[in-house]
Motif scaffolding. Structure first.
Motif, short mmCIF file in Angstrom:
data_model
loop_
_atom_site.label_atom_id
_atom_site.label_comp_id
_atom_site.label_asym_id
_atom_site.label_seq_id
_atom_site.Cartn_x
_atom_site.Cartn_y
_atom_site.Cartn_z
N LYS A 67 -7.74 82.10 1.14
CA LYS A 67 -7.23 82.24 2.50
C LYS A 67 -5.92 81.45 2.63
O LYS A 67 -5.89 80.27 2.31
CB LYS A 67 -8.25 81.70 3.50
N PRO A 68 -4.85 82.07 3.09
CA PRO A 68 -3.59 81.34 3.22
C PRO A 68 -3.68 80.32 4.35
O PRO A 68 -4.31 80.55 5.38
CB PRO A 68 -2.56 82.42 3.55
N GLU A 69 -3.05 79.20 4.14
CA GLU A 69 -3.05 78.15 5.15
C GLU A 69 -1.98 78.48 6.18
O GLU A 69 -0.82 78.73 5.82
CB GLU A 69 -2.75 76.81 4.49
N VAL A 70 -2.35 78.50 7.44
CA VAL A 70 -1.43 78.84 8.51
C VAL A 70 -1.16 77.58 9.32
O VAL A 70 -2.08 76.95 9.83
CB VAL A 70 -2.01 79.94 9.43
#
Length: 50
Positions: free
Chosen positions: A30-33
């Motif tokens: 999951k990309p870090e936002v």
């Protein structure tokens, strides 16, 4: 005395390790936002509507 294999313990140890690596891979997938400018995104949507 013979050496006994602890098969259940081995399976449990392997399962714990596999679950841990799967959890780490899932977190990395999951990309870090962060630092999201909501107002800029809203303005971009408004511009695209017109």
């Amino acid at each position: 005395m013979g050496v006994t294999e602890l098969k259940r313990k081995g399976r449990r140890n392997r399962a714990v390790a596999n679950n841990r690596t799967a959890k780490i891979k899932d977190l990395l997938r999951k990309p870090e936002v962060r630092n999201v400018d909501v107002e800029a995104i809203k303005a971009q949507f408004e511009a695209n509507k017109k």
